[in-house]
Design a protein around this motif. Sequence first.
Motif, short mmCIF file in Angstrom:
data_model
loop_
_atom_site.label_atom_id
_atom_site.label_comp_id
_atom_site.label_asym_id
_atom_site.label_seq_id
_atom_site.Cartn_x
_atom_site.Cartn_y
_atom_site.Cartn_z
N HIS A 39 40.22 19.23 59.24
CA HIS A 39 40.94 19.78 58.09
C HIS A 39 40.00 20.41 57.06
N MET A 40 38.70 20.18 57.21
CA MET A 40 37.72 20.76 56.28
C MET A 40 37.10 22.05 56.85
N GLU A 41 37.45 22.39 58.06
CA GLU A 41 36.90 23.57 58.72
C GLU A 41 37.36 24.84 58.01
N PRO A 42 36.41 25.72 57.62
CA PRO A 42 36.82 26.98 56.98
C PRO A 42 37.70 27.81 57.91
N LYS A 43 38.74 28.37 57.34
CA LYS A 43 39.67 29.15 58.16
C LYS A 43 39.54 30.65 57.92
N GLY A 44 38.82 31.04 56.87
CA GLY A 44 38.61 32.46 56.59
C GLY A 44 39.88 33.18 56.17
N GLU A 45 40.83 32.46 55.59
CA GLU A 45 42.13 33.05 55.24
C GLU A 45 42.18 33.60 53.83
N LEU A 46 41.22 33.22 52.96
CA LEU A 46 41.26 33.62 51.56
C LEU A 46 40.26 34.72 51.27
N SER A 47 40.62 35.61 50.35
CA SER A 47 39.69 36.64 49.89
C SER A 47 38.71 35.99 48.91
N LEU A 48 37.65 36.72 48.59
CA LEU A 48 36.68 36.19 47.63
C LEU A 48 37.33 35.94 46.27
N ASP A 49 38.23 36.83 45.85
CA ASP A 49 38.92 36.62 44.57
C ASP A 49 39.78 35.36 44.61
N GLU A 50 40.45 35.11 45.73
CA GLU A 50 41.27 33.90 45.86
C GLU A 50 40.39 32.66 45.85
N ILE A 51 39.26 32.72 46.50
CA ILE A 51 38.32 31.59 46.53
C ILE A 51 37.82 31.30 45.12
N ARG A 52 37.43 32.35 44.39
CA ARG A 52 36.98 32.18 43.00
C ARG A 52 38.07 31.54 42.15
N SER A 53 39.30 31.97 42.36
CA SER A 53 40.42 31.42 41.59
C SER A 53 40.63 29.95 41.90
N VAL A 54 40.59 29.58 43.17
CA VAL A 54 40.77 28.18 43.57
C VAL A 54 39.65 27.32 42.99
N ILE A 55 38.41 27.80 43.08
CA ILE A 55 37.28 27.03 42.54
C ILE A 55 37.43 26.87 41.03
N SER A 56 37.84 27.92 40.35
CA SER A 56 38.05 27.85 38.91
C SER A 56 39.15 26.84 38.56
N GLN A 57 40.24 26.87 39.31
CA GLN A 57 41.33 25.91 39.09
C GLN A 57 40.84 24.48 39.31
N GLN A 58 40.06 24.27 40.37
CA GLN A 58 39.55 22.93 40.66
C GLN A 58 38.59 22.46 39.57
N TYR A 59 37.77 23.37 39.07
CA TYR A 59 36.84 23.04 37.99
C TYR A 59 37.62 22.58 36.76
N HIS A 60 38.63 23.33 36.38
CA HIS A 60 39.42 22.98 35.20
C HIS A 60 40.22 21.70 35.42
N GLN A 61 40.65 21.48 36.63
CA GLN A 61 41.35 20.24 36.95
C GLN A 61 40.41 19.04 36.76
N CYS A 62 39.17 19.17 37.20
CA CYS A 62 38.18 18.10 37.01
C CYS A 62 37.95 17.84 35.52
N LEU A 63 37.82 18.91 34.73
CA LEU A 63 37.63 18.76 33.30
C LEU A 63 38.83 18.05 32.66
N ASN A 64 40.03 18.39 33.10
CA ASN A 64 41.23 17.73 32.58
C ASN A 64 41.23 16.24 32.92
N TYR A 65 40.85 15.90 34.15
CA TYR A 65 40.80 14.49 34.54
C TYR A 65 39.77 13.73 33.70
#
Length: 121
Positions: A39-65
């Motif tokens: 389930h951790m295997e990269p699937k190559g389904e996201l664009s670089l912009d989508e990846i940046r967005s997900v990482i940004s969301q995860q970063y902010h989620q960590c800050l909120n926690y």
Amino acid sequence: MRNYQNLDLSLEIKNYNFDKEKFDKVGEYGAFEWIRPGHMEPKGELSLDEIRSVISQQYHQCLNYLDLMRNGEGLLCKTTMTVNELGKINVYEYIYFLSLHAQRHITQMKNNELKKENNFN
């Protein structure tokens, strides 16, 4: 935020010991052998912009926690981490693990860029 094991937070804080050494290698590219689960295997389904967005969301989620658990409540919840045999880690250690893991990926990307440059020369 639920203390489902009914632990005493002040006692957990008093007895907490962070073993930084066991985390150090997580941020080092190639420091240990670990085979990621499917389930951790990269699937190559996201664009670089989508990846940046997900990482940004995860970063902010960590800050909120961290903001939500500013009084040590993150010590009360643990999860098992198989990477480098970390074992049971609390929420704060998990967030620290994520930052080290991101650091490792940055190193890997830089190495990939260097390899690409060297192959063109």
